[in-house]
Structures are given as structure tokens and as C-alpha cells.
Enzyme design. Structure first.
Site, PDB file in Angstrom:
ATOM      1  N   TYR A 156       0.834  -1.213   0.000  1.00 38.41           N
ATOM      2  CA  TYR A 156       0.000   0.000   0.000  1.00 38.41           C
ATOM      3  C   TYR A 156       0.869   1.264   0.000  1.00 38.41           C
ATOM      4  CZ  TYR A 156      -3.743   3.218   1.402  1.00 38.41           C
ATOM      5  OH  TYR A 156      -4.638   4.252   1.457  1.00 38.41           O
ATOM      6  N   LYS A 160       1.395   4.107  -2.991  1.00 39.28           N
ATOM      7  CA  LYS A 160       1.043   5.521  -2.812  1.00 39.28           C
ATOM      8  C   LYS A 160       2.253   6.432  -2.999  1.00 39.28           C
ATOM      9  CE  LYS A 160      -3.357   4.935  -1.881  1.00 39.28           C
ATOM     10  NZ  LYS A 160      -4.394   5.413  -2.813  1.00 39.28           N
TER      11      LYS A 160
HETATM   12  P1  NAD Z   1     -13.419   2.691   0.014  1.00 43.67           P
HETATM   13  O1  NAD Z   1     -12.956   1.271   0.049  1.00 43.67           O
HETATM   14  O2  NAD Z   1     -14.529   3.083   0.897  1.00 43.67           O
HETATM   15  O3  NAD Z   1     -13.770   3.123  -1.489  1.00 43.67           O
HETATM   16  C1  NAD Z   1     -12.915   2.786  -2.547  1.00 43.67           C
HETATM   17  C2  NAD Z   1     -13.753   2.623  -3.801  1.00 43.67           C
HETATM   18  O4  NAD Z   1     -12.855   2.255  -4.867  1.00 43.67           O
HETATM   19  C3  NAD Z   1     -14.791   1.495  -3.689  1.00 43.67           C
HETATM   20  O5  NAD Z   1     -16.045   1.933  -4.145  1.00 43.67           O
HETATM   21  C4  NAD Z   1     -14.221   0.389  -4.554  1.00 43.67           C
HETATM   22  O6  NAD Z   1     -15.211  -0.461  -5.130  1.00 43.67           O
HETATM   23  C5  NAD Z   1     -13.461   1.195  -5.600  1.00 43.67           C
HETATM   24  N1  NAD Z   1     -12.416   0.407  -6.264  1.00 43.67           N
HETATM   25  C6  NAD Z   1     -11.513  -0.428  -5.693  1.00 43.67           C
HETATM   26  N2  NAD Z   1     -10.758  -1.002  -6.643  1.00 43.67           N
HETATM   27  C7  NAD Z   1     -11.172  -0.510  -7.835  1.00 43.67           C
HETATM   28  C8  NAD Z   1     -10.778  -0.717  -9.181  1.00 43.67           C
HETATM   29  N3  NAD Z   1      -9.791  -1.572  -9.505  1.00 43.67           N
HETATM   30  N4  NAD Z   1     -11.436  -0.045 -10.155  1.00 43.67           N
HETATM   31  C9  NAD Z   1     -12.458   0.810  -9.849  1.00 43.67           C
HETATM   32  N5  NAD Z   1     -12.872   1.037  -8.590  1.00 43.67           N
HETATM   33  C10 NAD Z   1     -12.237   0.396  -7.602  1.00 43.67           C
HETATM   34  O7  NAD Z   1     -12.105   3.537   0.310  1.00 43.67           O
HETATM   35  P2  NAD Z   1     -11.882   5.067   0.763  1.00 43.67           P
HETATM   36  O8  NAD Z   1     -11.480   5.047   2.184  1.00 43.67           O
HETATM   37  O9  NAD Z   1     -12.992   5.923   0.306  1.00 43.67           O
HETATM   38  O10 NAD Z   1     -10.559   5.372  -0.074  1.00 43.67           O
HETATM   39  C11 NAD Z   1     -10.549   6.144  -1.251  1.00 43.67           C
HETATM   40  C12 NAD Z   1      -9.092   6.488  -1.558  1.00 43.67           C
HETATM   41  O11 NAD Z   1      -8.530   7.222  -0.466  1.00 43.67           O
HETATM   42  C13 NAD Z   1      -8.200   5.264  -1.766  1.00 43.67           C
HETATM   43  O12 NAD Z   1      -7.296   5.508  -2.810  1.00 43.67           O
HETATM   44  C14 NAD Z   1      -7.469   5.152  -0.449  1.00 43.67           C
HETATM   45  O13 NAD Z   1      -6.229   4.498  -0.573  1.00 43.67           O
HETATM   46  C15 NAD Z   1      -7.325   6.609  -0.063  1.00 43.67           C
HETATM   47  N6  NAD Z   1      -7.091   6.834   1.359  1.00 43.67           N
HETATM   48  C16 NAD Z   1      -8.018   6.460   2.286  1.00 43.67           C
HETATM   49  C17 NAD Z   1      -7.755   6.677   3.631  1.00 43.67           C
HETATM   50  C18 NAD Z   1      -8.740   6.273   4.719  1.00 43.67           C
HETATM   51  O14 NAD Z   1      -8.375   6.324   5.898  1.00 43.67           O
HETATM   52  N7  NAD Z   1      -9.966   5.897   4.389  1.00 43.67           N
HETATM   53  C19 NAD Z   1      -6.558   7.284   4.024  1.00 43.67           C
HETATM   54  C20 NAD Z   1      -5.644   7.653   3.055  1.00 43.67           C
HETATM   55  C21 NAD Z   1      -5.929   7.434   1.718  1.00 43.67           C
END
Ligand code: NAD
Length: 265
Positions: A156, A160
Site C-alpha cells: 500500500y 502511494k
Molecule cells: P473505500 O474502500 O470506501 O472506497 C474505494 C472505492 O474504490 C470502492 O467503491 C471500490 O469499489 C473502488 N475500487 C476499488 N478497486 C477498484 C478498481 N480496480 N477499479 C475501480 N474502482 C475500484 O475507500 P476510501 O477510504 O474511500 O478510499 C478512497 C481512496 O482514499 C483510496 O485511494 C485510499 O487508498 C485513499 N485513502 C483512504 C484513507 C482512509 O483512511 N480511508 C486514508 C488515506 C488514503
């Protein structure tokens, strides 16, 4: 000087069916954009599009961003429907947190496939459309895990960190054509992904380590992304913005000093 179009702007958000991506979709809708939400989870995506109840302004595209032909088909569908693209947010992401010596190659590839290949493919496909018009903005969603290493994040965190560099590569080349590319590095945000990988103990550690003492909200992420896509950010290109309550500034800090010198209870 490029002639400005009077038709509504169009934003493409990957992983837009839920979580941070959905909040970003809401931001664009609230600011007058038409929105295309791309997601691999067709069931949740269909429900989300139905809930948004603005069929003339919202297009759901079932798409795995790590698959180049699906991405090309999605770009075609967006152009057929809305005719242009003004903003792309590479938000789709997956997390597998496992020890560096235990995570399988398949898990490593799956994380890199969505988090890095997906952004590469979508920026190529949608970036071309923006470059043709000489304007547009891309925002990638990285993570504080891409700014510093920590345990269990070999795939991960590496995905990133690579995404942050990919941002700069694209910023340099697309910037020449008037398209800006930036990246945000969120701290922990309360979403389904966080529920999956943050135990109670991890939550408590985060509260202790983040100067603002809490998780971020999806709306706070969307506000930062929206700003970077907007004309207010017209000279910002190739930058990484940590949206993390001060986590990156403080690092691990010295917990004892933060508690006023008192030992942990
Ligand atoms: P989430 O899992 O709630 O949503 C992610 C979405 O991406 C889902 O709807 C999933 O179906 C979709 N997805 C996954 N793989 C895919 C693919 N190959 N093609 C198309 N869609 C795909 O996650 P989130 O927490 O909303 O995260 C969104 C972004 O923010 C991610 O990139 C994550 O790494 C980043 N992020 C999240 C956090 C956190 O704490 N939640 C922190 C830092 C970064």
C-alpha cells in the site's frame, strides 16, 4: 488562449461509488459539474447513482481501473455522454496490510494494479481529452502512507509513494499542455476501507499522533480535491498536499511531551 466552453464542466471520479470518492462526487455536483463515477463494484455504484437521483448530470460506469480496455471504454462512454472532461480524480484504491515477508505476490500486484496502474491508465485515457482542449486538472488520492514508511504497508505505502511520483511526472508533461496534476495525501478518514484495516488499538494510536486529535471526514478530503481542481488553484501543479490534521508535520512526535511530560496511563 483557449476559448472557454459555456457547457457545464465534467468531472470523472474513480472509486466513486462510496467513501471519499462519493464525497468528491457530491462536491462536484454542488459546484455545477456533471459527474462520471467509475467503480469496479457495480452493485454499489448502481445504488449510488440511483440515490443521487440526477440522471441527467450523473453517469455511472462499471470499470476496473487496472484494466486498460475497460478504462478506454469508460473514457469513450464519458465523451459520448458529456462531450468533454475537465477534471479527473484518481481515487480508486485498495489496501492490504500484511508483513513485508508474508504478503503474496498476487496481493502486491493487486494493490499496485489498482492504486498505481489505475491512475496511470486513467490519466492517459482522460488526460488525452484534457490536453486536446488545453485545460483541465487531475488530482490523485495518495496517503500519508506514501509519504512515510510504516509497518504492514509494503504494498500500500509503496503504491502511494509511487503515485506521488507519478503525479509529478504527469504534472511536468501535461503542465506543458495546460493540464495541472496534483495529489493529496489523506490521513485516516472514516470510511469502509478504514473500518476494514483500522483496529481499535490503531484508532487510539492515530488519535494520539494526529495534532487535531481525530480522523478526517470524507467532506474534508473532497474540499481539498475540489480546490485543487478549481480555477482558484490555477498555478498549483505537481504538488502533494497532506490533508491529515498535522500528522505529517508532527511525525511520530514524542508522545510523552505531548502529554505534558506525564507517563501514559
Ligand atoms: P473505500 O474502500 O470506501 O472506497 C474505494 C472505492 O474504490 C470502492 O467503491 C471500490 O469499489 C473502488 N475500487 C476499488 N478497486 C477498484 C478498481 N480496480 N477499479 C475501480 N474502482 C475500484 O475507500 P476510501 O477510504 O474511500 O478510499 C478512497 C481512496 O482514499 C483510496 O485511494 C485510499 O487508498 C485513499 N485513502 C483512504 C484513507 C482512509 O483512511 N480511508 C486514508 C488515506 C488514503
Amino acid at each position: 488562449m483557449t476559448e472557454l466552453s459555456t457547457s457545464p464542466r465534467v468531472a470523472v471520479v474513480t472509486g466513486g461509488a462510496r467513501g471519499i470518492g462519493l464525497a468528491i462526487g457530491h462536491w462536484f455536483l454542488a459546484h455545477g459539474y456533471n459527474v462520471a463515477l467509475l467503480d469496479i463494484d457495480g452493485v454499489t455504484l448502481d445504488q449510488t447513482v440511483a440515490d443521487l437521483a440526477q440522471p441527467e448530470r450523473v453517469l455511472g460506469v462499471h470499470c476496473d481501473v487496472s484494466n486498460s480496455s475497460q478504462v478506454d471504454a469508460a473514457a469513450k462512454a464519458v465523451v459520448e455522454r458529456f462531450g468533454q472532461v475537465d477534471a479527473l480524480v484518481n481515487n480508486a484504491g485498495v489496501a492490504v496490510f500484511k508483513p513485508a515477508l508474508d504478503i503474496s505476490f498476487e496481493e502486491w500486484r493487486a494493490v499496485l494494479g489498482t492504486n498505481l496502474d489505475g491512475a496511470f491508465l486513467c490519466t492517459q485515457a482522460f488526460g488525452k481529452l484534457m490536453v486536446e482542449r488545453g485545460r483541465g486538472a487531475v488530482v490523485n488520492i495518495a496517503s500519508i502512507s506514501g509519504l512515510r514508511a510504516s509497518t504492514l504497508r509494503v504494498a500500500y505505502g509503496t503504491s502511494k509513494a509511487a503515485l506521488i511520483h507519478l503525479t509529478k511526472q504527469y504534472a511536468v508533461e501535461l503542465g506543458n499542455a495546460g493540464v495541472r496534476v496534483n495529489v493529496i495525501a489523506p490521513g485516516p478518514v472514516e470510511t469502509e476501507m478504514a473500518k476494514l484495516v483500522h483496529s481499535t488499538a490503531i484508532r487510539s494510536d492515530y488519535y494520539d499522533t494526529i495534532p487535531l486529535g481525530r480522523y478526517g471526514t470524507t467532506e474534508e478530503m473532497a474540499n481539498a480535491v475540489g480546490f485543487l481542481c478549481s480555477d482558484e488553484a490555477s498555478f498549483i501543479n505537481g504538488q502533494v498536499l497532506a490533508v491529515d490534521g498535522g500528522f505529517d508535520a508532527a511525525g511520530v512526535g514524542l508522545p510523552t511531551l505531548r502529554r505534558g511530560g506525564k507517563p501514559a496511563s
